[in-house]
Design a protein around this motif. Sequence first.
Motif, short mmCIF file in Angstrom:
data_model
loop_
_atom_site.label_atom_id
_atom_site.label_comp_id
_atom_site.label_asym_id
_atom_site.label_seq_id
_atom_site.Cartn_x
_atom_site.Cartn_y
_atom_site.Cartn_z
N SER A 149 11.03 -14.55 9.98
CA SER A 149 11.43 -13.32 10.65
C SER A 149 12.73 -12.72 10.10
O SER A 149 12.81 -11.49 9.94
N ASP A 165 13.29 -8.84 9.00
CA ASP A 165 14.32 -8.00 9.60
C ASP A 165 15.27 -7.44 8.54
O ASP A 165 15.73 -6.30 8.64
N ARG A 218 13.63 -4.53 7.04
CA ARG A 218 13.59 -3.42 7.99
C ARG A 218 14.95 -2.74 8.09
O ARG A 218 15.04 -1.51 8.19
N VAL A 251 15.33 1.93 14.12
CA VAL A 251 13.90 1.74 14.35
C VAL A 251 13.19 1.86 13.02
O VAL A 251 13.36 2.85 12.30
N HIS A 252 12.40 0.85 12.65
CA HIS A 252 11.61 0.89 11.44
C HIS A 252 10.36 0.05 11.67
O HIS A 252 10.45 -1.18 11.76
N LYS A 253 9.22 0.71 11.77
CA LYS A 253 7.96 0.05 12.11
C LYS A 253 8.13 -0.69 13.43
O LYS A 253 8.53 -0.10 14.41
N GLU A 254 7.85 -2.00 13.47
CA GLU A 254 7.97 -2.74 14.73
C GLU A 254 9.41 -3.16 15.02
O GLU A 254 9.70 -3.69 16.09
N PHE A 255 10.31 -2.93 14.08
CA PHE A 255 11.71 -3.33 14.21
C PHE A 255 12.46 -2.30 15.05
O PHE A 255 12.40 -1.10 14.79
N HIS A 256 13.19 -2.75 16.06
CA HIS A 256 14.01 -1.86 16.89
C HIS A 256 15.20 -2.67 17.37
O HIS A 256 15.12 -3.39 18.37
N GLU A 257 16.30 -2.59 16.63
CA GLU A 257 17.45 -3.43 16.92
C GLU A 257 18.75 -2.66 16.73
O GLU A 257 18.81 -1.66 16.02
#
Length: 256
Positions: free
Chosen positions: A114, A118, A121, A182-188
Motif C-alpha cells: 500500500s 500511496d 498517488r 484526491v487521486h483515484k481511490e486515494f483521498h488523504e
Amino acid sequence: MGVMPDTRALLAVDVIASASNPGYHRDRLWGELSAMLTNGLSAAGLTPQEVVQYEPTGDGALYTFPDNRLGILVDLAQRLDELAAERNRWTKPDIRLRIAVEVGAVGEGPEYYSPRVDLNRLLGAPVFKALIGRCITENTDGLGNSAVHSGLVVSDQVFRGVFGGAYTALVRETEFVQLSLVHKEFHERAWIRVPGVDARTLAEFAGEIDPAEASSDVESVAGRTVQVTNTITGNAKNSVQAGVVYGGVHLGRGRG
C-alpha cells in the motif's frame, strides 16, 4: 499470520511534462535526470548500499530506503531543486521535477504494498500537478523564464514524523501548505512545498484550483473561486493549511 515487513522510506521523482518533448530530447533528459539523481543522493550522503530497491519509470525513478533516512529524503528534494535550477540555467529544454516522499511497511520484493501505491498517488495527484503548474507560470525571472524547478509532496505521516524533531537541515516546516489530495481511490491529507514560493502564496494558488478541472496529465489550473476555511493545529502551528482545496483560501488559527 504473515510477518509485517520493515517500515521504509519511499522516494518518487518524475519529470514534469516529459511527454511534450520530442523523442530525441526525452532520451537525453533521462540521462541527465539519472546523473542528477546520482549526484543528489551522493551529496545527501546516501550510498548505493542503502538503496533497498530502485525502479526506473521511464521519466523518473522510485527508490526505497531504510526509514531512518526519511529526513534526508525530504532534504534531498531541496538538493534536487538546486541541481535542476543550475542545469536549467545553461541547458534547454528545462527539467522540472515532481517529488514525493512516503513511509510505510514495505518488503524488499516487487509485491503489492500500500505505501508504494500511496506514493504514486501522491506524485500523480491532479491538484499537486495543477499547483506546480500555477507556480511555474506565475513565478518568473526578469527574462520571462520560470524560477520554479520542482515541487515536493509528502504524506501527513512523513510530515509529522520529520518535523516532530530536528530531522531536516535544508527544508523547513513553515514552507509547506497542507491540502487534501484526491487521486483515484486515494483521498488523504498531504503537504506540498514549492521552492521559491512561500506557503501563503501556495495556499492562495491552491484555493483557485477546481479539482474537477485539474488534469491528471497536464500541470494546469482553473480559476474558479469558492470559499474554504483554514485551520492550523498541532505541531504545524507555523505552517499554512488550505484544507480541501475547492476554491479560495482564508487563513486563520484554530482554537483549543
